[in-house]
Design an enzyme around this catalytic site. Structure first.
Site, short mmCIF file in Angstrom:
data_model
loop_
_atom_site.label_atom_id
_atom_site.label_comp_id
_atom_site.label_asym_id
_atom_site.label_seq_id
_atom_site.Cartn_x
_atom_site.Cartn_y
_atom_site.Cartn_z
N LYS A 62 0.83 -1.21 0.00
CA LYS A 62 0.00 0.00 0.00
C LYS A 62 0.86 1.25 0.00
O LYS A 62 0.68 2.15 -0.81
CB LYS A 62 -0.90 -0.01 1.24
CG LYS A 62 -1.62 1.30 1.48
CD LYS A 62 -2.50 1.25 2.71
CE LYS A 62 -1.82 1.62 3.99
NZ LYS A 62 -1.57 3.06 4.20
N ASN A 63 1.81 1.31 0.94
CA ASN A 63 2.55 2.56 1.11
C ASN A 63 3.50 2.85 -0.05
O ASN A 63 3.77 4.02 -0.33
CB ASN A 63 3.30 2.56 2.44
CG ASN A 63 2.34 2.70 3.62
OD1 ASN A 63 1.17 3.03 3.43
ND2 ASN A 63 2.82 2.42 4.82
N ARG A 114 -4.36 10.56 4.07
CA ARG A 114 -3.27 11.46 4.47
C ARG A 114 -2.15 11.48 3.43
O ARG A 114 -1.48 12.47 3.25
CB ARG A 114 -2.69 11.03 5.81
CG ARG A 114 -3.69 10.94 6.91
CD ARG A 114 -3.02 10.87 8.24
NE ARG A 114 -2.36 12.12 8.55
CZ ARG A 114 -2.96 13.18 9.03
NH1 ARG A 114 -4.25 13.16 9.26
NH2 ARG A 114 -2.30 14.29 9.28
N CYS A 156 -6.19 12.92 13.02
CA CYS A 156 -5.83 11.55 12.62
C CYS A 156 -6.08 10.60 13.78
O CYS A 156 -5.97 10.97 14.94
CB CYS A 156 -4.37 11.53 12.22
SG CYS A 156 -3.79 9.90 11.84
N ARG A 210 -0.08 14.44 13.26
CA ARG A 210 0.81 14.13 12.13
C ARG A 210 1.23 15.41 11.45
O ARG A 210 0.71 15.80 10.40
CB ARG A 210 0.13 13.16 11.18
CG ARG A 210 -0.08 11.84 11.92
CD ARG A 210 -0.62 10.74 11.13
NE ARG A 210 0.25 10.15 10.17
CZ ARG A 210 -0.10 9.05 9.49
NH1 ARG A 210 -1.26 8.49 9.71
NH2 ARG A 210 0.72 8.54 8.60
N PRO A 211 2.18 16.10 12.07
CA PRO A 211 2.60 17.39 11.53
C PRO A 211 3.29 17.25 10.17
O PRO A 211 3.67 16.15 9.78
CB PRO A 211 3.60 17.90 12.58
CG PRO A 211 4.06 16.70 13.31
CD PRO A 211 2.96 15.69 13.23
N ASP A 233 5.80 19.63 9.36
CA ASP A 233 6.91 20.59 9.42
C ASP A 233 8.14 20.11 8.66
O ASP A 233 8.82 20.91 7.99
CB ASP A 233 7.26 20.89 10.88
CG ASP A 233 7.55 19.64 11.70
OD1 ASP A 233 6.79 18.66 11.56
OD2 ASP A 233 8.54 19.63 12.44
N LEU A 234 8.43 18.82 8.70
CA LEU A 234 9.65 18.33 8.02
C LEU A 234 9.48 18.32 6.50
O LEU A 234 10.42 18.59 5.76
CB LEU A 234 10.02 16.93 8.53
CG LEU A 234 10.32 16.85 10.03
CD1 LEU A 234 10.49 15.41 10.48
CD2 LEU A 234 11.57 17.67 10.37
N ASP A 262 3.52 -0.01 12.25
CA ASP A 262 2.33 -0.54 11.57
C ASP A 262 2.05 -2.01 11.92
O ASP A 262 1.04 -2.56 11.49
CB ASP A 262 2.48 -0.39 10.04
CG ASP A 262 2.23 1.04 9.59
OD1 ASP A 262 1.80 1.86 10.41
OD2 ASP A 262 2.49 1.33 8.40
N ARG A 297 -9.29 -0.32 3.69
CA ARG A 297 -8.42 0.74 3.17
C ARG A 297 -7.06 0.17 2.79
O ARG A 297 -6.40 0.67 1.90
CB ARG A 297 -8.17 1.81 4.26
CG ARG A 297 -9.24 2.86 4.42
CD ARG A 297 -8.77 3.90 5.42
NE ARG A 297 -7.35 4.12 5.26
CZ ARG A 297 -6.47 4.31 6.25
NH1 ARG A 297 -6.88 4.34 7.48
NH2 ARG A 297 -5.19 4.49 6.00
C1 UD1 Z 1 4.25 6.45 6.77
C2 UD1 Z 1 3.30 5.34 6.46
C3 UD1 Z 1 2.63 4.83 7.74
C4 UD1 Z 1 3.69 4.44 8.77
C5 UD1 Z 1 4.67 5.58 8.98
C6 UD1 Z 1 5.81 5.22 9.90
C7 UD1 Z 1 2.56 5.92 4.21
C8 UD1 Z 1 1.46 6.35 3.32
N1 UD1 Z 1 2.29 5.82 5.53
O1 UD1 Z 1 3.47 7.53 7.30
O2 UD1 Z 1 1.83 3.69 7.41
O3 UD1 Z 1 3.06 4.15 10.00
O4 UD1 Z 1 5.23 5.99 7.72
O5 UD1 Z 1 6.47 4.11 9.42
O6 UD1 Z 1 3.65 5.63 3.76
N2 UD1 Z 1 6.66 13.75 11.77
C9 UD1 Z 1 6.93 15.03 12.18
N3 UD1 Z 1 6.98 16.02 11.23
C10 UD1 Z 1 6.78 15.76 9.91
C11 UD1 Z 1 6.49 14.44 9.51
C12 UD1 Z 1 6.44 13.45 10.47
O7 UD1 Z 1 7.12 15.31 13.36
O8 UD1 Z 1 6.83 16.68 9.09
C13 UD1 Z 1 6.58 12.68 12.81
C14 UD1 Z 1 5.18 12.08 12.89
O9 UD1 Z 1 4.35 12.84 13.73
C15 UD1 Z 1 5.46 10.71 13.45
C16 UD1 Z 1 6.81 10.37 12.85
O10 UD1 Z 1 7.38 11.60 12.39
O11 UD1 Z 1 5.57 10.78 14.85
C17 UD1 Z 1 6.76 9.39 11.70
O12 UD1 Z 1 5.98 9.90 10.68
P1 UD1 Z 1 6.29 9.59 9.15
O13 UD1 Z 1 7.47 8.70 9.02
O14 UD1 Z 1 6.31 10.90 8.42
O15 UD1 Z 1 5.00 8.79 8.72
P2 UD1 Z 1 4.13 8.98 7.43
O16 UD1 Z 1 4.99 9.23 6.24
O17 UD1 Z 1 3.01 9.91 7.69
#
Ligand code: UD1
Length: 418
Positions: A23-24, A95, A119, A124-125, A127-128, A307, A399
């Protein structure tokens, strides 16, 4: 639309199950397809609800999508500018729609991305993601629930991620692949889906090195060409069926997988006493005499995947002892606890830690899936429980899991949907 699963527990699962495409990886490759004009064809894409929503998002942008008789998806990207706005209506359902930010910026220097809102598994910010695209020259403003991003003079840059975010790494890779100059992502995510994205982009003509390590280097090119590409298998779907074998006392061979991607999961399952063996066509999991308690900490890859945390929790509810689970990635991934308690589980949560006291058995009950992986965990608990479990809001499961009721039925489970 089907939104309920009814499972009569107690049957041991036996047989073989074919794992679908990831999926991802599928979702990010669909977004990345818009970086090239013409027809890109994706093979091994799962027919799940999240993929359907992503096709609708692409359609809104002006991209035509078509399922072919061989189950591949054609993505036909027109020449010229695409509509650059993702709508709130679709973004709130998915998302991963935020992955269009990097793809649209790389393609046409402009993206208007709806913030998806609350969520189920925690804050799920973005910022990065924003820090990354800004470093590559995009100006961003957040207004009226949307991120407006524009890059007039994009250029390669060095970006250090404070956390190895999967989505941020992907957005930066996509933008950088068509941004002049060299971009370097430090503390990049190392998930197999990142490597798949790099392989896909490289087969479109991108120049990406280092995917799968902490440092990814992208040399921007002016154009990418469409291609045909087969998506990697879904390691989380595979892990879920591996736990299904262990929790029901059965023996299941998961096929169409990449065993290396499953090492973090296989290692933990072995610690619980299950027999796990790599074979030619996949991995065989045979339940042990008893389920032993284990401690788990979720971490970015190659750590134990967040996950799979809920599914392992379901298994440990049936273990002979007490286990400690620490969730380090998402802040709100213990919502399943109250549902499992309805089935007789004994779990205490303190902050990011859950203490699971294994029970001799779980009992069927009416429960509710609170998110995708929590839904999968309830399915696993229901397979092991005495009596009938009714899982409401099972749409969450559909989903992300292709044909789950059919696959489970073939393994000997008693499952129906409403
Ligand atoms: C992706 C996966 C999700 C999986 C996750 C972690 C997809 C579509 N989804 O989600 O199934 O659970 O990776 O393996 O691929 N964070 C920040 N700032 C940012 C972005 C992220 O603080 O800008 C934090 C998030 O709040 C969270 C952590 O980083 O605590 C991990 O998030 P991230 O790796 O970005 O997950 P996703 O890409 O949303």
């Amino acid at each position: 639309m089907t939104n309920r699963m009814i499972i009569t527990g107690g049957n041991r699962l036996f047989g073989q199950v074919r794992i679908s495409g990831a999926k991802n990886a599928g979702l990010v490759l669909m977004a990345a397809s818009i970086l090239a004009e013409g027809e890109t064809i994706l093979d091994n894409l799962p027919r799940i609800r999240d993929v359907e929503v992503m096709t609708q998002i692409l359609n809104e942008l002006g991209v035509v999508t078509r399922w072919n008789p061989d189950d591949s998806l054609s993505i036909l990207v027109p020449e010229g500018r695409l509509n650059c706005t993702t709508s709130y209506e679709l973004a709130k359902k998915l998302r991963a729609s935020n992955l269009l930010m990097g793809a649209l910026l790389g393609r046409q220097g402009e993206a208007v991305i709806s913030l998806p809102g609350g969520c189920d598994i925690g804050s799920r910010p973005m910022d990065l993601h924003i820090k990354g695209v800004q470093a590559l020259g995009a100006a961003t403003v957040i207004e009226h629930g949307y991120i407006y991003a524009q890059s007039h003079k994009p250029g390669g840059a060095r970006v250090y991620l404070d956390f190895p975010s999967v989505g941020a790494t992907e957005n930066i890779m996509m933008m950088a692949s068509r941004t002049p100059g060299v971009s370097v992502i430090e503390n990049a995510a190392k998930e197999p889906e990142i490597v798949d994205l790099a392989n896909f982009l490289n087969s479109m003509g991108a120049r990406i090195r280092g995917a799968g390590t902490d440092v990814i280097k992208v040399e921007g090119v002016s154009q990418l060409r469409p291609c045909r590409y087969a998506i990697i298998p879904d390691r989380i779907e595979a892990g879920t069926y591996m736990v299904a074998a262990a929790i029901t006392g059965g023996e299941v061979k998961v096929q169409n997988i990449i065993p290396m991607h499953l090492h973090p999961i296989s290692a933990k399952l072995q610690e619980t006493g299950a027999y796990v063996e790599e074979c030619d066509e996949g991995i065989l999991v045979r339940a042990g005499e008893k389920i032993l308690p284990v401690d788990i900490k979720t971490l970015p890859y190659p750590g134990f995947p967040t996950d799979m945390q809920s599914q392992m929790m379901a298994l440990l509810c049936c273990s002979q002892g007490s286990s400690v689970i620490v969730e380090n990635v998402f802040e709100n991934r213990f919502q399943i606890v109250d549902e499992l308690k309805r089935m007789g589980a004994n779990i205490k949560v303190e902050g990011h830690t859950a203490i699971v006291e294994g029970q001799p058995c779980l009992y069927g009950a009416r429960v509710k899936a609170t998110d995708l992986r929590a839904g999968a965990a309830l399915v696993l608990a229901a397979l092991a429980a005495r009596g009938e479990t009714v899982i409401d809001d099972a749409g969450h499961v559909f989903r992300g899991y292709e044909k789950m009721p059919e696959k489970l039925t073939r393994l000997g489970a008693v499952v129906r949907t409403e």
